[in-house]
Design a protein around this motif. Structure first.
Motif, PDB file in Angstrom:
ATOM      1  N   TRP A  58      -5.045  -7.493  -3.706  1.00 52.50           N
ATOM      2  CA  TRP A  58      -4.342  -6.441  -4.454  1.00 52.50           C
ATOM      3  C   TRP A  58      -5.458  -5.174  -4.323  1.00 52.50           C
ATOM      4  O   TRP A  58      -4.963  -4.004  -4.196  1.00 52.50           O
TER       5      TRP A  58
ATOM      6  N   ARG B 255      -5.215  -3.675  -0.924  1.00 51.52           N
ATOM      7  CA  ARG B 255      -4.033  -2.692  -0.623  1.00 51.52           C
ATOM      8  C   ARG B 255      -3.886  -1.411  -1.549  1.00 51.52           C
ATOM      9  O   ARG B 255      -3.801  -0.347  -1.321  1.00 51.52           O
ATOM     10  N   TRP B 256      -4.819  -1.670  -2.762  1.00 52.28           N
ATOM     11  CA  TRP B 256      -4.857  -0.497  -3.483  1.00 52.28           C
ATOM     12  C   TRP B 256      -5.980   0.639  -2.905  1.00 52.28           C
ATOM     13  O   TRP B 256      -5.844   1.682  -2.860  1.00 52.28           O
ATOM     14  N   ARG B 257      -6.925   0.094  -2.314  1.00 50.97           N
ATOM     15  CA  ARG B 257      -7.871   0.893  -1.471  1.00 50.97           C
ATOM     16  C   ARG B 257      -7.178   1.568  -0.447  1.00 50.97           C
ATOM     17  O   ARG B 257      -7.371   2.794   0.035  1.00 50.97           O
TER      18      ARG B 257
ATOM     19  N   ALA C 260      -3.925   2.374  -0.119  1.00 52.27           N
ATOM     20  CA  ALA C 260      -3.205   3.241  -0.482  1.00 52.27           C
ATOM     21  C   ALA C 260      -3.916   4.558  -0.948  1.00 52.27           C
ATOM     22  O   ALA C 260      -3.507   5.599  -0.651  1.00 52.27           O
ATOM     23  N   VAL C 261      -5.076   4.305  -1.560  1.00 50.74           N
ATOM     24  CA  VAL C 261      -5.920   5.385  -2.104  1.00 50.74           C
ATOM     25  C   VAL C 261      -6.445   6.263  -0.602  1.00 50.74           C
ATOM     26  O   VAL C 261      -6.457   7.376  -0.586  1.00 50.74           O
TER      27      VAL C 261
END
Length: 426
Positions: A414, A417-419, A421-422
């Motif tokens: 998770w 994926r967040w990194r 996306a950023v």
């Protein structure tokens, strides 16, 4: 639940000092610790000419031995009766017959006067031959009498020079007397032949061999062996195993000794009540030269012959003691809830087998020394406490680790994926 488990039985000190097995009536009970009698230790020191060599921490072997002895004498427990015997300390000549008689009791086995013992050790100077065999025979005589533990600690830097009196055969002869005497050996030179001879001496009586290269190692090891002599002694009970389960003697919790011929099966019987667990281990000693590739097995079977658990161990080289063990928990039945009825204990037969074979020219009798430990204890409350896929309580730890790893993987995915996306947004 039935589980198969091999137990490492390290410290199992085998009594090679077995005579012919003595048949015991049903319900034989192993002896209790006998710690009341004073333990006796005889330190046997090599004072032959080779002890002049200066290769231990910059000093001679003799000087290192004296330093170690002084420290050992200071640390000897009050309850231990200690003596000192020398070999090769008096005769400097070339006559072999005389040199092979050169062994004397420097300080008698008894209550220790530390000052007197140190004074006696201080007078020693490297002199003559290395009559290890004769010294061991005399040391065994020094320790005669009494019921406490008896231990010889042999410290030498060279092989015996008095063949054909083989010191290894002398050790076996001492063991055959059945007096429960243990010989530990310490070698001051990392020499293959010396190691083989001293190892053979120690193994014949269930003792240990240690190679020593530094003074502090010598001090620590001798102190350890002297302290060990002060531990309570559990005297094994001689028992005569049968050739079949039906004729096997019934044993209770304790320590037992027997003799087993090459390739023979020996049977013993143990009553295991419901809600109890049988724990058993066996060690068989190769007290003579044997062929390569061998093993020892310990099986628990029902009275009808159905195997319920097995432990086994194999070797392919010169391993002098082979050990195997097992656990068998006897679960409580549904009928056990009735407090007015007490279920009968289950008769479990233990079979000890070996695949040793004698080397060419080696006598096959008497049989190999065998030591059997039997323990019947309260079983764990639930089967999961006993075993889960052979892991015992480790199953819960493994489950916790798997769950932790799974959650960590999800969290890391998770976060990744967040990194990403950023990063794409920026």
């Amino acid at each position: 639940m039935i589980t198969r488990q091999r137990l490492a039985v390290g410290a199992c000190a085998l009594l090679a000092a077995l005579t012919a097995g003595i048949a015991l009536p049903a319900g034989a009970v192993a002896g209790e610790p006998t710690g009341d009698a004073a333990p006796k230790v005889d330190l046997v020191l090599d004072v032959s000419g080779s002890m002049r060599a200066r290769d231990i921490d910059g000093q001679t072997r003799m000087a290192a031995a004296k330093q170690a002895f002084n420290e050992v004498l200071d640390a000897t427990p009050e309850e231990v009766q200690l003596g000192i015997r020398t070999l090769g300390a008096n005769y400097p000549g070339d006559d072999r017959k005389t040199g092979c008689k050169d062994t004397e009791q420097l300080y008698p086995v008894g209550p220790l006067d530390r000052t007197e013992a140190k004074t006696a050790v201080a007078t020693l100077a490297p002199t003559g031959w290395t009559p290890i065999g004769p010294a061991l025979l005399k040391a065994a005589d020094d320790l005669e009498g009494g019921e406490g533990s008896r231990r010889i600690v042999l410290i030498s830097d060279g092989e015996d020079t008095c063949a054909p009196l083989d010191p290894c055969e002398v050790a076996r002869e001492i063991a055959a007397k059945g007096i429960g005497l243990t010989i530990d050996t310490l070698g001051l030179v990392p020499n293959t032949k010396l190691r083989q001879q001293l190892s053979c001496i120690a193994e014949a009586t269930g003792g240990t061999y240690t190679s020593i290269e530094h003074t502090d190692e010598l001090t620590d090891k001798v102190n350890q062996l002297v302290d060990r002599a002060a531990d309570p002694v559990v005297t094994p009970v001689a028992v005569d195993g049968a050739d079949a389960c039906a004729q096997a003697p019934t044993l209770k919790s304790g320590l037992y000794t027997d003799r087993e011929e090459f390739g023979q099966h020996r049977w013993y019987r143990v009553d295991v009540p419901a809600g109890f667990e049988l724990r058993a281990s066996v060690s068989v000693a190769a007290d003579r030269q044997v062929n390569r590739d061998y093993g020892v097995s310990l099986r628990a079977v029902t009275a009808s012959g159905r195997e319920i658990v097995r432990g086994e161990s194999t070797g392919s080289g010169r391993t002098d003691v082979m050990s195997a063990g097992l656990r068998y928990p006897k679960s409580e039945s549904e009928d056990d809830d009735d407090s007015d009825s007490k279920p009968a204990a289950e008769a479990v037969c233990l079979q000890v087998a070996n695949s040793f074979s004698a080397a060419s020219g080696v006598k096959t009798t008497p049989g190999l020394p065998l030591e059997l430990t039997v323990d019947v204890v309260d079983a764990p409350d639930t089967s999961s406490d006993v075993a889960s896929f052979g892991l015992g309580r480790g199953w819960w730890l493994l489950g916790a680790l798997v769950l932790t790893g799974f959650l960590a993987g999800v969290l890391w995915g998770w976060v990744s994926r967040w990194r990403v996306a950023v990063w794409r947004t920026n």
